[in-house]
Design a protein around this motif. Structure first.
Motif, PDB file in Angstrom:
ATOM      1  N   GLY A   1      59.947  20.856  67.294  1.00 13.18           N
ATOM      2  CA  GLY A   1      59.357  21.289  66.046  1.00 13.18           C
ATOM      3  C   GLY A   1      58.215  22.260  66.309  1.00 13.18           C
ATOM      4  N   SER A   2      57.449  22.586  65.268  1.00 16.68           N
ATOM      5  CA  SER A   2      56.384  23.570  65.451  1.00 16.68           C
ATOM      6  C   SER A   2      55.221  23.310  64.498  1.00 16.68           C
ATOM      7  CB  SER A   2      56.928  24.979  65.216  1.00 16.68           C
ATOM      8  OG  SER A   2      57.429  25.105  63.899  1.00 16.68           O
ATOM      9  N   LEU A   3      54.019  23.747  64.929  1.00 13.26           N
ATOM     10  CA  LEU A   3      52.812  23.657  64.117  1.00 13.26           C
ATOM     11  C   LEU A   3      52.556  25.003  63.446  1.00 13.26           C
ATOM     12  CD1 LEU A   3      50.443  21.803  66.604  1.00 13.26           C
ATOM     13  CD2 LEU A   3      51.289  20.885  64.449  1.00 13.26           C
ATOM     14  N   SER A   4      51.989  24.969  62.240  1.00  9.19           N
ATOM     15  CA  SER A   4      51.675  26.212  61.541  1.00  9.19           C
ATOM     16  C   SER A   4      50.532  26.947  62.224  1.00  9.19           C
ATOM     17  CB  SER A   4      51.298  25.923  60.084  1.00  9.19           C
ATOM     18  OG  SER A   4      50.159  25.065  60.033  1.00  9.19           O
ATOM     19  N   SER A   5      49.631  26.210  62.883  1.00  4.89           N
ATOM     20  CA  SER A   5      48.515  26.817  63.594  1.00  4.89           C
ATOM     21  C   SER A   5      47.954  25.818  64.592  1.00  4.89           C
ATOM     22  CB  SER A   5      47.407  27.239  62.611  1.00  4.89           C
ATOM     23  OG  SER A   5      46.283  27.760  63.302  1.00  4.89           O
ATOM     24  N   THR A   6      47.438  26.307  65.716  1.00  7.20           N
ATOM     25  CA  THR A   6      46.819  25.425  66.707  1.00  7.20           C
ATOM     26  C   THR A   6      45.297  25.422  66.602  1.00  7.20           C
ATOM     27  OG1 THR A   6      46.873  27.217  68.345  1.00  7.20           O
ATOM     28  CG2 THR A   6      48.729  25.651  68.330  1.00  7.20           C
ATOM     29  N   THR A   7      44.740  26.324  65.793  1.00 11.86           N
ATOM     30  CA  THR A   7      43.292  26.367  65.568  1.00 11.86           C
ATOM     31  C   THR A   7      43.010  26.705  64.113  1.00 11.86           C
ATOM     32  OG1 THR A   7      42.900  27.143  67.838  1.00 11.86           O
ATOM     33  CG2 THR A   7      41.084  27.363  66.269  1.00 11.86           C
ATOM     34  N   VAL A   8      42.244  25.844  63.436  1.00 17.76           N
ATOM     35  CA  VAL A   8      41.873  26.084  62.040  1.00 17.76           C
ATOM     36  C   VAL A   8      40.393  25.771  61.868  1.00 17.76           C
ATOM     37  CG1 VAL A   8      44.164  25.629  61.067  1.00 17.76           C
ATOM     38  CG2 VAL A   8      42.565  23.744  61.403  1.00 17.76           C
ATOM     39  N   THR A   9      39.819  26.218  60.751  1.00 17.58           N
ATOM     40  CA  THR A   9      38.421  25.971  60.443  1.00 17.58           C
ATOM     41  C   THR A   9      38.318  25.271  59.095  1.00 17.58           C
ATOM     42  OG1 THR A   9      37.754  27.954  61.652  1.00 17.58           O
ATOM     43  CG2 THR A   9      36.138  27.014  60.128  1.00 17.58           C
ATOM     44  N   THR A  10      37.485  24.238  59.025  1.00 16.42           N
ATOM     45  CA  THR A  10      37.336  23.495  57.772  1.00 16.42           C
ATOM     46  C   THR A  10      36.712  24.385  56.692  1.00 16.42           C
ATOM     47  OG1 THR A  10      35.180  22.636  58.459  1.00 16.42           O
ATOM     48  CG2 THR A  10      37.104  21.273  58.934  1.00 16.42           C
ATOM     49  N   GLY A  11      37.113  24.134  55.450  1.00 18.21           N
ATOM     50  CA  GLY A  11      36.623  24.907  54.322  1.00 18.21           C
ATOM     51  C   GLY A  11      35.323  24.355  53.773  1.00 18.21           C
ATOM     52  N   VAL A  12      34.966  24.815  52.594  1.00 21.88           N
ATOM     53  CA  VAL A  12      33.678  24.461  52.006  1.00 21.88           C
ATOM     54  C   VAL A  12      33.550  22.962  51.754  1.00 21.88           C
ATOM     55  CG1 VAL A  12      34.496  24.851  49.655  1.00 21.88           C
ATOM     56  CG2 VAL A  12      32.040  25.029  50.144  1.00 21.88           C
ATOM     57  N   TYR A  13      34.681  22.269  51.539  1.00 25.17           N
ATOM     58  CA  TYR A  13      34.642  20.825  51.298  1.00 25.17           C
ATOM     59  C   TYR A  13      34.914  20.016  52.564  1.00 25.17           C
ATOM     60  CZ  TYR A  13      34.731  22.250  46.426  1.00 25.17           C
ATOM     61  OH  TYR A  13      34.433  22.836  45.220  1.00 25.17           O
ATOM     62  N   GLY A  14      34.978  20.679  53.710  1.00 29.65           N
ATOM     63  CA  GLY A  14      35.172  19.976  54.965  1.00 29.65           C
ATOM     64  C   GLY A  14      36.609  19.588  55.246  1.00 29.65           C
ATOM     65  N   THR A  15      37.572  20.192  54.559  1.00 27.90           N
ATOM     66  CA  THR A  15      38.982  19.867  54.754  1.00 27.90           C
ATOM     67  C   THR A  15      39.706  21.018  55.452  1.00 27.90           C
ATOM     68  OG1 THR A  15      39.568  20.743  52.573  1.00 27.90           O
ATOM     69  CG2 THR A  15      39.011  18.400  52.716  1.00 27.90           C
TER      70      THR A  15
END
Length: 207
Positions: free
Chosen positions: A19-33
């Motif tokens: 399978g596959s991941l949409s991204s291996t690095t992300v940053t939390t948004g303004v609400y911490g999600t």
């Protein structure tokens, strides 16, 4: 509390063949999600999904997703060897996070010795959830963050160095499956008031 602008590193070991991941690095948004999707292959099987937050109070994080049936997160061989979440009777995913500091703005109850987070993925259909926190030095009691205060969890028990929370059900328990979208817990050695559903055992003492 959830924090904005925290970098999350996601991985699925061997995911190229599973399978596959949409991204291996992300940053939390303004609400911490944050959002990371996993595209499962056509073949049945299991894959270990891991998300680690940089600069956050969590020391480790692990989740285990499986095909329809039961699911388990943490335990021996994972990033949280003493912390395990088991869910039964449905489909979905589960995750646990061990914190090295208070994850919310309010300090835990008197005598708090640690914090962790446990949750089920959105859309999970599990009928029961049980959490084990082991390797503890003495009798301890669990509390969960209900959004405004630390509340005693029910049912719970302690034996042989392990704190057991649950089984938590869809209804009839102080913390329900519906509230397991990512729930901070604290563990305390201090005595506290009894919660609904707790059982006291009295034994006569010879005089």
């Amino acid at each position: 509390m959830p924090k904005a602008s925290v970098t999350i590193a996601a991985s699925a070991p061997g995911f190229g063949a599973h399978g596959s991941l949409s991204s291996t690095t992300v940053t939390t948004g303004v609400y911490g999600t944050y959002d990371v999707s996993y595209l499962a292959p056509d073949a049945a099987g299991a894959v270990l999904l891991t998300a680690t937050a940089s600069g956050s109070p969590s020391s480790s994080s692990t989740a285990f997703a499986t095909t329809p049936g039961n699911v388990a997160a943490g335990g021996a061989g994972s990033g949280t060897p003493n912390l395990t979440l088991s869910a039964a009777g449905g489909t979905g995913g589960a995750g646990v996070v061990q914190y090295s500091a208070d994850p919310v703005s309010a300090p835990g109850p008197k005598g708090t010795t640690g914090y962790f987070d446990a949750g089920l993925s959105a859309g999970s259909t599990f009928q029961s959830v049980t959490i084990h926190d082991c390797g503890l030095a003495g009798p301890e009691r669990a509390f969960w963050w209900n959004g405004s205060a630390w509340a005693a969890v029910s049912p719970q028990s302690f034996a042989s160095g392990c704190l057991t929370i649950g089984p938590l059900l869809a209804s009839g328990t102080s913390t329900t499956i519906a509230q397991m979208g990512g729930t901070p817990f604290s563990v305390s050695t201090a005595p506290s008031q009894l919660a609904a559903g707790d059982v006291l055992t009295f034994r006569p003492v010879p005089v």
